[in-house]
Design an enzyme around this catalytic site. Structure first.
Site, PDB file in Angstrom:
ATOM      1  N   HIS A   1      44.948  41.480  45.502  1.00 38.71           N
ATOM      2  CA  HIS A   1      44.587  42.349  44.579  1.00 38.71           C
ATOM      3  C   HIS A   1      43.733  42.156  44.608  1.00 38.71           C
ATOM      4  O   HIS A   1      41.882  41.414  45.478  1.00 38.71           O
ATOM      5  CB  HIS A   1      44.798  40.156  42.973  1.00 38.71           C
TER       6      HIS A   1
ATOM      7  N   ASP B   1      49.117  39.369  27.954  1.00 36.26           N
ATOM      8  CA  ASP B   1      47.666  39.404  28.605  1.00 36.26           C
ATOM      9  C   ASP B   1      46.524  40.271  27.830  1.00 36.26           C
ATOM     10  O   ASP B   1      45.280  40.500  27.895  1.00 36.26           O
ATOM     11  CB  ASP B   1      47.694  40.032  30.360  1.00 36.26           C
TER      12      ASP B   1
ATOM     13  N   ARG C   1      39.938  38.280  23.793  1.00 40.53           N
ATOM     14  CA  ARG C   1      38.854  37.778  24.687  1.00 40.53           C
ATOM     15  C   ARG C   1      37.709  38.676  24.693  1.00 40.53           C
ATOM     16  O   ARG C   1      36.234  38.540  24.368  1.00 40.53           O
ATOM     17  CB  ARG C   1      39.300  37.523  25.751  1.00 40.53           C
TER      18      ARG C   1
ATOM     19  N   SER D   1      44.489  35.388  33.677  1.00 38.23           N
ATOM     20  CA  SER D   1      44.955  36.616  33.303  1.00 38.23           C
ATOM     21  C   SER D   1      45.272  37.606  34.594  1.00 38.23           C
ATOM     22  O   SER D   1      46.369  38.237  34.615  1.00 38.23           O
ATOM     23  CB  SER D   1      43.622  37.119  32.156  1.00 38.23           C
TER      24      SER D   1
ATOM     25  N   LYS E   1      50.070  38.331  36.135  1.00 36.18           N
ATOM     26  CA  LYS E   1      50.209  39.491  36.169  1.00 36.18           C
ATOM     27  C   LYS E   1      51.303  39.764  38.225  1.00 36.18           C
ATOM     28  O   LYS E   1      51.997  40.828  37.771  1.00 36.18           O
ATOM     29  CB  LYS E   1      49.311  41.186  36.293  1.00 36.18           C
TER      30      LYS E   1
HETATM   31  N1  URA Z   1      40.461  41.230  35.173  1.00 35.91           N
HETATM   32  C1  URA Z   1      42.256  40.696  34.373  1.00 35.91           C
HETATM   33  O1  URA Z   1      42.904  40.861  34.774  1.00 35.91           O
HETATM   34  N2  URA Z   1      41.314  39.630  33.153  1.00 35.91           N
HETATM   35  C2  URA Z   1      40.324  38.918  33.470  1.00 35.91           C
HETATM   36  O2  URA Z   1      40.199  38.501  32.838  1.00 35.91           O
HETATM   37  C3  URA Z   1      39.028  39.834  34.322  1.00 35.91           C
HETATM   38  C4  URA Z   1      39.208  40.358  35.396  1.00 35.91           C
END
Ligand code: URA
Length: 434
Positions: free
Chosen positions: A82, A161, A168, A183, A187
């Site tokens: 990531h 999310d 948010r 978050s 994933k």
């Molecule tokens: N990327 C994400 O997937 N979530 C966040 O909260 C910030 C960056």
């Protein structure tokens, strides 16, 4: 249980249990907990923080709010990576086939670009026919057959999310470490990988401007992953200047292919070797960093890594001949040089300004759902530390027409700080964790 009591509990600084977090998140996804209560809870988290076990519990509850991938029938340690996003960041297009060429299955779910940052899916889709919206079964099947895949998140992956992020975004609670970490990691956990390597970007073109914050975010994500039984590593890398030379979708694919063929810019190659070595070690095909790097370099040199990209593109319905002939990628009709006004040394290149210039050319999106132009962007010819003479080319703007080109030339020139004193290139790797 009542949402009101859980909001008070967090407001007063206590940690919530997994059951309490499940009640809140599940209720919010089903519509039983209204936006105003979830907003209050998120703001309480923003000010009161979360403990490491609490953040891991929140992540797990979020990951299980929708479909989860089970990659366990595929032999080997399935690895994912990531990146927290930046300008010119095409590492996934290099790393995924590179690491897969060593026999490590790489199952990668990626996102689209938004604002000044590009997205891997938009880049891959510049290759004629290449699909990234594929089903969970097709993703599984491709990782098993080819050894790697880069796809978009399936529609039902972590619905919590999607809903939480939207809230948010409008309640001033995006930049909270436990909320960002849960978050991102929800994933990754739902994506099914056994091992995850994080590239947390730090600097003017990144979401994390400062290295201490980037380190806290990386550490929080490592703790979540390890608490949930994943093998984890993280690298904090520079995003004060763009990564590599190319910014813009097809231009970045071109550069990724060059890197997979053993050429490409030195910083991009080095970052891919550092991250790739972590992935190879976590994936169990190399005992140490030296062995991992040697195997990765061999694969870049003998065509195996580039060949794996071709296999992946073909499996996703794309024109794999671009790997041998990258000039088949879309090309912009107008290409203009941006030159140095005086002799000197490049001290700074404003990554954010270049990301925004590429976006204005059409390479990125101002709003979710906007169309992008695959061909346009900027290619840097001089990076921080370079000595330049008046009239030397600093960068080339690739535009769809003269109007876009003129605005971008001004923005790119303004993004460069050139001074008479010599300058050093910034360190690419700021820290390695895990
Ligand atoms: N990327 C994400 O997937 N979530 C966040 O909260 C910030 C960056």
């Amino acid at each position: 249980m009542r949402a009101y009591d859980l909001i008070l509990k967090k407001r007063n600084g206590a940690a919530l249990s997994r059951e309490e977090l499940h009640f809140l998140v599940d209720g919010f996804v089903r519509g039983d907990v209204p936006d105003y209560q979830m907003s209050a809870f998120l703001m309480a988290v923003f000010f009161r923080d979360m403990t490491a076990p609490e953040t891991a519990d929140l992540t797990l509850v979020m990951a299980h709010s929708g479909e989860t991938m089970d990659l366990s029938p595929i032999p080997g340690v399935k690895v994912d990576k990531h990146s927290s996003g930046g300008v010119g960041d095409k590492t996934s297009i290099v790393l995924v086939p590179l690491v897969a060429s060593l026999g490590v299955p790489v199952a990668k779910m990626s996102g689209r670009g938004l604002g000044h940052t590009g997205g891997t899916l938009d880049k891959l889709e510049t290759i004629a026919g290449c699909r990234t919206e594929i089903s969970g079964e097709a993703f599984f099947d491709q990782v098993r057959r080819v050894g790697c895949a880069i796809v978009g998140q399936t529609a039902d992956l972590v619905p919590a999310d999607k809903k939480l992020y939207a809230l948010r975004d409008v309640t001033g609670t995006v930049d909270s470490i436990p909320l960002i970490a849960s978050s991102i990691m929800s994933k990754k956990i739902a994506g099914g990988a056994d091992a995850i390597v994080l590239d947390v970007k730090c600097g003017g073109g990144a979401f994390m401007r400062d290295v201490a914050l980037a380190r806290r975010l990386a550490q929080a994500m490592i703790e979540i992953g390890e608490a949930l039984g994943r093998r984890m590593a993280a690298v904090i890398s520079d995003m004060d200047q763009p990564l590599g030379d190319a910014i813009g979708n097809a231009l970045e694919v071109h550069e990724a292919i060059a890197t997979l063929r053993g050429a490409g810019p030195a910083d991009l190659r080095e970052l891919c070797l550092v991250l790739g070595a972590k992935m190879a070690m976590l994936g169990g095909v190399a005992a140490n960093e030296v062995e991992a790097r040697a195997r990765l370099e061999e694969s870049l040199g003998n065509g195996a890594a580039a060949g794996k990209l071709g296999e992946m593109i073909r499996a996703q319905g794309g024109d794999a001949t671009v790997v041998d002939d990258p000039d088949r990628l879309p090309r912009a009709p107008v290409v203009r040089d941006v030159t140095a006004a005086a002799d000197g040394h490049v001290h700074h290149i404003d990554a954010m300004a270049l990301g925004l210039a590429a976006m204005a050319l059409g390479a990125g999106r101002a709003r979710k759902g906007d169309d992008i132009d695959p061909a346009v962007g900027v290619v840097l010819e001089a990076k921080v530390g370079a000595a330049v003479r008046a009239g030397d080319v600093l960068a080339r703007v690739h535009a769809r027409d003269a109007e876009h080109e003129r605005a971008a030339v001004v923005a790119v020139r303004d993004a460069y700080t050139i001074d008479a004193m010599p300058a050093a290139a910034p360190p690419l790797i700021r820290a390695v964790l895990g």
